[in-house]
Design a protein around this motif. Structure first.
Motif, PDB file in Angstrom:
ATOM      1  N   ASP A 232       0.716  -1.316  -0.102  1.00 30.60           N
ATOM      2  CA  ASP A 232       0.025   0.184  -0.058  1.00 30.60           C
ATOM      3  C   ASP A 232       0.766   1.110   0.022  1.00 30.60           C
ATOM      4  OD1 ASP A 232      -1.905   1.896   0.461  1.00 30.60           O
ATOM      5  OD2 ASP A 232      -3.026   0.684   1.942  1.00 30.60           O
ATOM      6  N   ALA A 233       1.493   1.441  -1.248  1.00 34.03           N
ATOM      7  CA  ALA A 233       2.674   2.598  -1.104  1.00 34.03           C
ATOM      8  C   ALA A 233       1.992   3.827  -0.949  1.00 34.03           C
ATOM      9  CB  ALA A 233       3.172   2.492  -2.770  1.00 34.03           C
ATOM     10  N   GLY A 234       0.663   4.294  -1.475  1.00 33.57           N
ATOM     11  CA  GLY A 234      -0.051   5.414  -1.334  1.00 33.57           C
ATOM     12  C   GLY A 234      -0.387   5.596   0.122  1.00 33.57           C
ATOM     13  N   ARG A 235      -0.608   4.597   1.085  1.00 28.54           N
ATOM     14  CA  ARG A 235      -0.726   4.634   2.458  1.00 28.54           C
ATOM     15  C   ARG A 235       0.479   5.221   2.937  1.00 28.54           C
ATOM     16  NH1 ARG A 235      -3.884   0.040   5.877  1.00 28.54           N
ATOM     17  NH2 ARG A 235      -4.320   1.217   7.643  1.00 28.54           N
ATOM     18  N   ALA A 236       1.769   4.375   2.705  1.00 27.96           N
ATOM     19  CA  ALA A 236       3.138   4.741   3.211  1.00 27.96           C
ATOM     20  C   ALA A 236       3.334   6.158   2.772  1.00 27.96           C
ATOM     21  CB  ALA A 236       4.040   3.829   2.445  1.00 27.96           C
ATOM     22  N   ALA A 237       2.964   6.546   1.750  1.00 26.07           N
ATOM     23  CA  ALA A 237       3.468   8.045   1.376  1.00 26.07           C
ATOM     24  C   ALA A 237       2.681   9.096   2.256  1.00 26.07           C
ATOM     25  CB  ALA A 237       3.068   8.511  -0.291  1.00 26.07           C
ATOM     26  N   LEU A 261       8.666   7.890  -1.734  1.00 23.56           N
ATOM     27  CA  LEU A 261       7.340   7.301  -1.407  1.00 23.56           C
ATOM     28  C   LEU A 261       6.383   7.938  -2.379  1.00 23.56           C
ATOM     29  CD1 LEU A 261       7.411   6.623   2.445  1.00 23.56           C
ATOM     30  CD2 LEU A 261       7.447   5.149   0.653  1.00 23.56           C
ATOM     31  N   HIS A 262       6.339   9.112  -2.616  1.00 23.33           N
ATOM     32  CA  HIS A 262       5.223   9.775  -3.462  1.00 23.33           C
ATOM     33  C   HIS A 262       5.557   9.276  -4.809  1.00 23.33           C
ATOM     34  CE1 HIS A 262       3.436  12.934  -1.339  1.00 23.33           C
ATOM     35  NE2 HIS A 262       4.385  13.192  -0.612  1.00 23.33           N
ATOM     36  N   LEU A 263       6.509   8.976  -5.420  1.00 16.55           N
ATOM     37  CA  LEU A 263       6.790   8.360  -6.774  1.00 16.55           C
ATOM     38  C   LEU A 263       6.288   7.009  -6.748  1.00 16.55           C
ATOM     39  CD1 LEU A 263       8.130   8.660  -9.611  1.00 16.55           C
ATOM     40  CD2 LEU A 263      10.140   7.928  -8.624  1.00 16.55           C
ATOM     41  N   ALA A 264       6.379   6.082  -5.548  1.00 17.73           N
ATOM     42  CA  ALA A 264       5.836   4.746  -5.695  1.00 17.73           C
ATOM     43  C   ALA A 264       4.274   4.806  -5.305  1.00 17.73           C
ATOM     44  CB  ALA A 264       6.520   3.913  -4.855  1.00 17.73           C
ATOM     45  N   GLY A 265       3.894   5.951  -4.629  1.00 23.25           N
ATOM     46  CA  GLY A 265       2.417   5.941  -4.047  1.00 23.25           C
ATOM     47  C   GLY A 265       1.508   6.407  -5.152  1.00 23.25           C
ATOM     48  N   GLY A 266       1.885   6.844  -6.503  1.00 20.62           N
ATOM     49  CA  GLY A 266       0.663   7.349  -7.316  1.00 20.62           C
ATOM     50  C   GLY A 266       0.481   8.744  -7.174  1.00 20.62           C
ATOM     51  N   THR A 267       1.470   9.308  -6.544  1.00 23.79           N
ATOM     52  CA  THR A 267       1.626  10.906  -6.871  1.00 23.79           C
ATOM     53  C   THR A 267       2.958  11.315  -7.415  1.00 23.79           C
ATOM     54  OG1 THR A 267       2.270  10.850  -4.419  1.00 23.79           O
ATOM     55  CG2 THR A 267       0.095  11.398  -5.185  1.00 23.79           C
ATOM     56  N   PRO A 268       3.420  10.778  -8.758  1.00 20.50           N
ATOM     57  CA  PRO A 268       4.473  11.242  -9.153  1.00 20.50           C
ATOM     58  C   PRO A 268       4.922  12.789  -9.431  1.00 20.50           C
ATOM     59  CG  PRO A 268       3.439  10.228 -10.915  1.00 20.50           C
ATOM     60  CD  PRO A 268       2.618  10.004  -9.561  1.00 20.50           C
ATOM     61  N   ALA A 269       3.867  13.443  -9.684  1.00 20.11           N
ATOM     62  CA  ALA A 269       4.054  15.023 -10.054  1.00 20.11           C
ATOM     63  C   ALA A 269       4.590  15.554  -8.614  1.00 20.11           C
ATOM     64  CB  ALA A 269       2.860  15.381 -10.632  1.00 20.11           C
ATOM     65  N   ARG A 270       3.948  15.066  -7.722  1.00 21.39           N
ATOM     66  CA  ARG A 270       4.401  15.881  -6.469  1.00 21.39           C
ATOM     67  C   ARG A 270       5.734  15.298  -6.079  1.00 21.39           C
ATOM     68  NH1 ARG A 270       4.542  19.744  -3.153  1.00 21.39           N
ATOM     69  NH2 ARG A 270       4.761  19.273  -0.809  1.00 21.39           N
ATOM     70  N   ALA A 271       6.094  14.213  -6.502  1.00 23.79           N
ATOM     71  CA  ALA A 271       7.619  13.875  -6.067  1.00 23.79           C
ATOM     72  C   ALA A 271       8.586  14.508  -7.228  1.00 23.79           C
ATOM     73  CB  ALA A 271       7.679  12.151  -6.425  1.00 23.79           C
ATOM     74  N   ALA A 272       7.839  14.893  -8.450  1.00 22.34           N
ATOM     75  CA  ALA A 272       8.790  15.557  -9.391  1.00 22.34           C
ATOM     76  C   ALA A 272       9.018  17.132  -8.779  1.00 22.34           C
ATOM     77  CB  ALA A 272       8.543  15.517 -10.617  1.00 22.34           C
ATOM     78  N   ALA A 297      10.323  10.562 -12.621  1.00 20.93           N
ATOM     79  CA  ALA A 297       9.029  11.112 -11.910  1.00 20.93           C
ATOM     80  C   ALA A 297       8.136  12.068 -12.807  1.00 20.93           C
ATOM     81  CB  ALA A 297       9.573  12.119 -10.704  1.00 20.93           C
ATOM     82  N   TRP A 298       8.642  12.731 -13.632  1.00 26.41           N
ATOM     83  CA  TRP A 298       7.980  13.319 -14.547  1.00 26.41           C
ATOM     84  C   TRP A 298       7.461  12.715 -15.708  1.00 26.41           C
ATOM     85  CZ3 TRP A 298       6.139  17.874 -12.911  1.00 26.41           C
ATOM     86  CH2 TRP A 298       6.887  18.887 -12.539  1.00 26.41           C
ATOM     87  N   GLN A 299       8.220  11.612 -15.974  1.00 26.09           N
ATOM     88  CA  GLN A 299       7.777  10.576 -17.113  1.00 26.09           C
ATOM     89  C   GLN A 299       6.611   9.904 -16.333  1.00 26.09           C
ATOM     90  OE1 GLN A 299      10.780   7.922 -18.323  1.00 26.09           O
ATOM     91  NE2 GLN A 299       9.370   6.546 -19.080  1.00 26.09           N
ATOM     92  N   ALA A 300       6.763   9.444 -15.292  1.00 26.31           N
ATOM     93  CA  ALA A 300       5.397   8.706 -14.375  1.00 26.31           C
ATOM     94  C   ALA A 300       4.245   9.506 -14.296  1.00 26.31           C
ATOM     95  CB  ALA A 300       5.978   8.318 -13.218  1.00 26.31           C
ATOM     96  N   ALA A 301       4.447  11.150 -14.476  1.00 30.38           N
ATOM     97  CA  ALA A 301       3.324  11.877 -14.153  1.00 30.38           C
ATOM     98  C   ALA A 301       2.769  12.194 -15.725  1.00 30.38           C
ATOM     99  CB  ALA A 301       3.830  13.047 -13.490  1.00 30.38           C
TER     100      ALA A 301
END
Length: 373
Positions: A232-237, A261-272, A297-301
């Protein structure tokens, strides 16, 4: 968990007081002289004459061995007082043996035997005879509901023996009576549930503790780690972000983990965004590794412009064939033909053999609708 026994102070283990009072149960009538002697021993015990009570109690118990029902009952009471004297003197093991002897006398009333068994379990525990304490208490709990303290204790005893599944069952039972456990109990419960394989249950307990965890970064990291183990990467983030916002998590290592964790948790734009800012203000080292993370990260977003710009900037700095190849492949997939051709040619020049295959799949130059990036 072993340090727990050094500071054990559960109320029901205050055996000195529990053993002092003579039991009030249906029992054979005792001769007046015996009753007077027992009461005299009680007063001696209260006055601290432990050695005399121990000596006299043992002697009387030996004298009455093999007698009738009244003698057997008196013998049990003498053993109880001798046990209390041993406990008051600090010899829990000797006190436990005397209570065990009293419990073994034929014809004893079952309720009283149960009370002595519970007290003996406490004495065994004080004497660090953990296996015997566990067996006695476990057997007692088969016949009695017990308190939350009893259930926590048997769970700890089972955990000492590595019986994590059985300990987890008692933890869950204890939580039924103690819905708001204190810090030591909730930490223990989470550890047992995690070791037993119930990571989700452990995480629920840990998350409840986080609001009371204050500056204990270990609890926040543990919660995030459990969420990751549960996939549950989103929860971890979210947990990590909350810990960061509270100021519990800080520093470059925690910042990098926050981004990952943001990158793995479904919020890559925030990670970038976080990574770009961190590289800009020097919070993180401006390295090729971090630049690749930013581009990924930008690619994942799915932010084409930022992703291609990040990969191109990295490739120009690193001059690594793999970085140029990744840029070319990405530009190819997004229809940026001119950039794809430039990047793939550079990758080929630097030794990326598969770049030629990608170049052959590009449309002719005159069909390119884009002359620059």
């Amino acid at each position: 968990m072993r340090n727990y026994w050094r500071n054990l102070s559960l109320p029901w283990l205050a055996v000195g007081a529990l053993l002092l009072a003579l039991p009030v149960v249906a029992a054979p009538t005792l001769p007046g002289g015996v009753i007077a002697d027992l009461k005299s021993m009680e007063r001696q015990l209260q006055d601290g004459e432990h050695a005399e009570v121990r000596r006299h109690g043992r002697a009387q118990a030996q004298r009455l061995e093999g007698g009738n029902a009244s003698d057997r009952w008196a013998r049990a009471l003498y053993l109880q007082l001798a046990a209390s004297a041993e406990a008051r003197s600090g010899d829990a093991a000797a006190a436990a043996e005397l209570l065990a002897e009293a419990r073994g006398i034929r014809g004893m009333e079952s309720a009283q035997m149960d009370r002595w068994q519970r007290q003996e379990a406490g004495l065994r525990l004080q004497a660090r005879q953990l296996q015997q304490a566990r067996d006695l208490l476990g057997n007692w709990l088969e016949r009695h509901t017990g308190s939350a303290a009893d259930r926590w204790l048997i769970a700890r005893l089972l955990s000492e023996d590595g019986q994590w599944s059985a300990a987890a069952s008692w933890v869950e039972s204890a939580l039924e009576l103690e819905t708001r456990p204190d810090g030591s109990h909730s930490a223990f419960a989470a550890a047992v549930l995690q070791r037993s394989g119930d990571k989700r249950g452990a995480l629920v307990i840990i998350e409840k503790r986080l609001t009371q965890a204050g500056d204990d970064a270990t609890e926040w990291r543990r919660a995030a780690g459990l969420a990751q183990q549960l996939a549950d990467a989103g929860r971890a983030a979210a947990i990590w972000e909350a810990g960061w916002q509270r100021g519990v998590l800080a520093g470059s290592d925690d910042l990098e983990q926050r981004i990952r964790l943001h990158l793995a948790g479904g919020t890559p734009a925030r990670a970038a965004e976080l990574l770009a800012q961190s590289l800009s203000d020097g919070a993180l080292k401006d390295s090729f590794e971090h630049r690749r993370m930013l581009a990924s990260a930008w690619q994942a977003a799915r932010d084409h412009d930022h992703a291609l710009a990040a990969w191109q900037s990295l490739a120009r700095q690193s001059e690594q064939a793999d970085d140029w190849l990744r840029l070319g492949q990405l530009a190819h997939g997004w229809g940026r033909w001119v950039l794809a051709r430039q990047a793939l040619k550079r990758a080929h020049t630097l030794g990326a053999g598969e770049a030629n295959d990608w170049l052959r799949n590009l449309p002719p130059k005159d069909s390119s609708r884009e002359d620059s990036f």
